[in-house]
Scaffold this motif. Structure first.
Motif, mmCIF file in Angstrom:
data_model
loop_
_atom_site.group_PDB
_atom_site.id
_atom_site.type_symbol
_atom_site.label_atom_id
_atom_site.label_comp_id
_atom_site.label_asym_id
_atom_site.label_seq_id
_atom_site.Cartn_x
_atom_site.Cartn_y
_atom_site.Cartn_z
ATOM 1 N N PRO A 1 32.141 68.696 -53.952
ATOM 2 C CA PRO A 1 32.422 70.102 -53.672
ATOM 3 C C PRO A 1 33.103 70.778 -54.871
ATOM 4 C CG PRO A 1 33.157 68.703 -51.864
ATOM 5 C CD PRO A 1 32.830 67.795 -53.002
ATOM 6 N N ILE A 2 32.730 72.012 -55.112
ATOM 7 C CA ILE A 2 33.377 72.753 -56.198
ATOM 8 C C ILE A 2 34.834 73.021 -55.860
ATOM 9 C CG2 ILE A 2 33.404 74.949 -57.451
ATOM 10 C CD1 ILE A 2 30.328 74.977 -57.084
ATOM 11 N N VAL A 3 35.060 73.461 -54.658
ATOM 12 C CA VAL A 3 36.429 73.750 -54.220
ATOM 13 C C VAL A 3 36.981 72.504 -53.538
ATOM 14 C CG1 VAL A 3 37.907 75.212 -52.806
ATOM 15 C CG2 VAL A 3 35.886 76.186 -53.935
ATOM 16 N N ARG A 4 37.927 71.878 -54.203
ATOM 17 C CA ARG A 4 38.549 70.681 -53.648
ATOM 18 C C ARG A 4 39.928 70.536 -54.284
ATOM 19 N NH1 ARG A 4 35.680 65.461 -56.642
ATOM 20 N NH2 ARG A 4 36.648 65.818 -58.686
ATOM 21 N N PRO A 5 40.821 69.770 -53.678
ATOM 22 C CA PRO A 5 42.161 69.582 -54.254
ATOM 23 C C PRO A 5 42.081 69.018 -55.668
ATOM 24 C CG PRO A 5 42.109 68.782 -52.002
ATOM 25 C CD PRO A 5 40.681 69.095 -52.359
ATOM 26 N N GLY A 6 42.846 69.603 -56.560
ATOM 27 C CA GLY A 6 42.895 69.123 -57.935
ATOM 28 C C GLY A 6 41.923 69.799 -58.880
ATOM 29 N N ARG A 7 40.962 70.560 -58.340
ATOM 30 C CA ARG A 7 40.014 71.229 -59.213
ATOM 31 C C ARG A 7 40.723 72.349 -59.969
ATOM 32 N NH1 ARG A 7 35.245 69.105 -60.147
ATOM 33 N NH2 ARG A 7 34.346 69.341 -58.057
ATOM 34 N N ALA A 8 40.526 72.431 -61.254
ATOM 35 C CA ALA A 8 41.199 73.429 -62.081
ATOM 36 C C ALA A 8 40.791 74.840 -61.684
ATOM 37 C CB ALA A 8 40.889 73.193 -63.553
ATOM 38 N N VAL A 9 41.759 75.734 -61.688
ATOM 39 C CA VAL A 9 41.483 77.134 -61.371
ATOM 40 C C VAL A 9 40.471 77.710 -62.355
ATOM 41 C CG1 VAL A 9 42.497 79.442 -61.222
ATOM 42 C CG2 VAL A 9 43.744 77.471 -60.317
ATOM 43 N N ALA A 10 40.574 77.322 -63.629
ATOM 44 C CA ALA A 10 39.649 77.831 -64.645
ATOM 45 C C ALA A 10 38.210 77.425 -64.341
ATOM 46 C CB ALA A 10 40.057 77.318 -66.024
ATOM 47 N N THR A 11 38.026 76.226 -63.792
ATOM 48 C CA THR A 11 36.675 75.771 -63.444
ATOM 49 C C THR A 11 36.102 76.621 -62.328
ATOM 50 O OG1 THR A 11 37.151 73.500 -64.125
ATOM 51 C CG2 THR A 11 35.329 73.823 -62.584
ATOM 52 N N ILE A 12 36.885 76.851 -61.300
ATOM 53 C CA ILE A 12 36.416 77.657 -60.173
ATOM 54 C C ILE A 12 36.104 79.081 -60.625
ATOM 55 C CG2 ILE A 12 37.092 78.617 -57.939
ATOM 56 C CD1 ILE A 12 38.745 76.054 -57.499
ATOM 57 N N GLU A 13 36.923 79.611 -61.536
ATOM 58 C CA GLU A 13 36.678 80.953 -62.053
ATOM 59 C C GLU A 13 35.397 80.995 -62.875
ATOM 60 O OE1 GLU A 13 37.290 84.993 -62.702
ATOM 61 O OE2 GLU A 13 38.201 83.603 -61.255
ATOM 62 N N ARG A 14 35.157 79.935 -63.635
ATOM 63 C CA ARG A 14 33.933 79.855 -64.440
ATOM 64 C C ARG A 14 32.708 79.838 -63.537
ATOM 65 N NH1 ARG A 14 35.193 75.457 -67.814
ATOM 66 N NH2 ARG A 14 36.390 76.894 -69.103
#
Length: 307
Positions: free
Chosen positions: A194-207
């Motif tokens: 999953p893209i959204v998961r605990p520990g995923r960087a905010v910058a990655t989700i924004e990208r």
């Protein structure tokens, strides 16, 4: 048949390109045993040596028509150069002098070196060129995006063409149609998360969010690094530069995964039958350091045509 030797051979991008161009690679060398192991697996007819080429015994190297070499680029590269903490006079840069020693002993008809374009900004580059010229060779630099040679990857590299001629030889490199990343990416394979998961960087989700606005629900994107881009990349164009680390991610809806080792090799234009370590990290390291075989083939073919 034209013969060649391959210095700093790695996984064998130069050797594979040479073979595809009809050139027999007699000898290949690298200081890393793992690289020599897999080069030998893919090129069993070639004589292999594992050694620091500063210590090479050139009298044991077979005579050849063409010298192929990719001296260590880390000391010159923006990614791992002075700005990233390497000493200004990184010892890895001195590997280029082994090429001069090889030329001095065997005096082949010519040679082609591959490196990053920053190689020409090396403080000792003028001295290196002067040494090559003292041996009777002309040096012709070519800065090429390998995507223009048909490799499905934007990879800007320097090819130095060395010839025993009156003037530097500028090759007539044909520009080929760009090959899209979609030609080798498989969105139906691999381990997705999953893209959204605990520990995923905010910058990655924004990208991901930015890229989705441009490309919909299926695209690739840089996964790490400042300056690696705030959006993704259309799969209908070549992928960006394959590095020695996991850099590129595939996005499919609300899931993502990293580019696989086989996909990285395909992005470099290695064939599907290429033998490699059963280890993702090792393969990525070798792939990221390699000359794209198709680029090597195109450059060698142009060299032989002009010679």
């Amino acid at each position: 048949m034209t013969t060649a030797v391959d210095m700093f051979a790695g996984l064998g991008g130069w050797s594979t390109g040479a073979r595809d161009a009809g050139v027999e690679v007699l000898w290949a060398a690298n200081h890393w045993p793992e690289a020599v192991k897999w080069h030998e697996a893919n090129h069993p007819q070639t004589q292999h040596v594992c050694q620091d080429l500063h210590q090479a015994r050139w009298e044991l190297v077979p005579s050849h028509d063409l010298l192929l070499a990719s001296p260590c680029c880390q000391g010159h590269s923006r990614a791992r150069g002075k700005g990233n903490g390497n000493p200004q006079h990184d010892s890895s840069r001195s590997t280029a002098w082994a090429v001069v020693s090889a030329l001095e002993f065997h005096r082949p008809d010519g040679g082609v070196l591959e490196n990053v374009p920053e190689f020409t900004q090396w403080a000792l580059y003028p001295a290196w060129v002067a040494a090559v010229e003292a041996l009777g060779y002309q040096v012709a630099p070519h800065v090429v995006d390998c995507a223009d040679l048909g490799v499905p990857q934007h990879r800007v590299r320097l090819f130095l063409v060395l010839t025993r001629s009156r003037a530097p030889l500028m090759l007539q490199l044909h520009r080929y149609q760009h090959v899209p990343a979609a030609s080798f990416l498989d969105f139906n394979a691999g381990k997705w998360s999953p893209i959204v998961r605990p520990g995923r960087a905010v910058a990655t989700i924004e990208r991901v969010r930015n890229a989705r606005k441009r490309f919909g629900d299926q695209f690739i994107m840089p996964y790490y690094g400042a300056g690696s881009g705030l959006t993704g990349r259309d799969i209908n164009r070549p992928i960006g530069t394959i590095t020695t680390r996991d850099r590129w991610a595939l996005v499919r809806g609300d899931e993502m995964r990293m580019v696989s080792a086989n996909e990285a090799l395909a992005a470099q234009s290695f064939g599907a039958n290429t033998l490699r370590p059963n280890n993702h990290k090792l393969t990525m390291h070798m792939a990221g350091n390699a000359v794209p075989p198709l680029a090597g083939r195109r450059v060698i073919e142009a060299f032989l045509e002009a010679a």
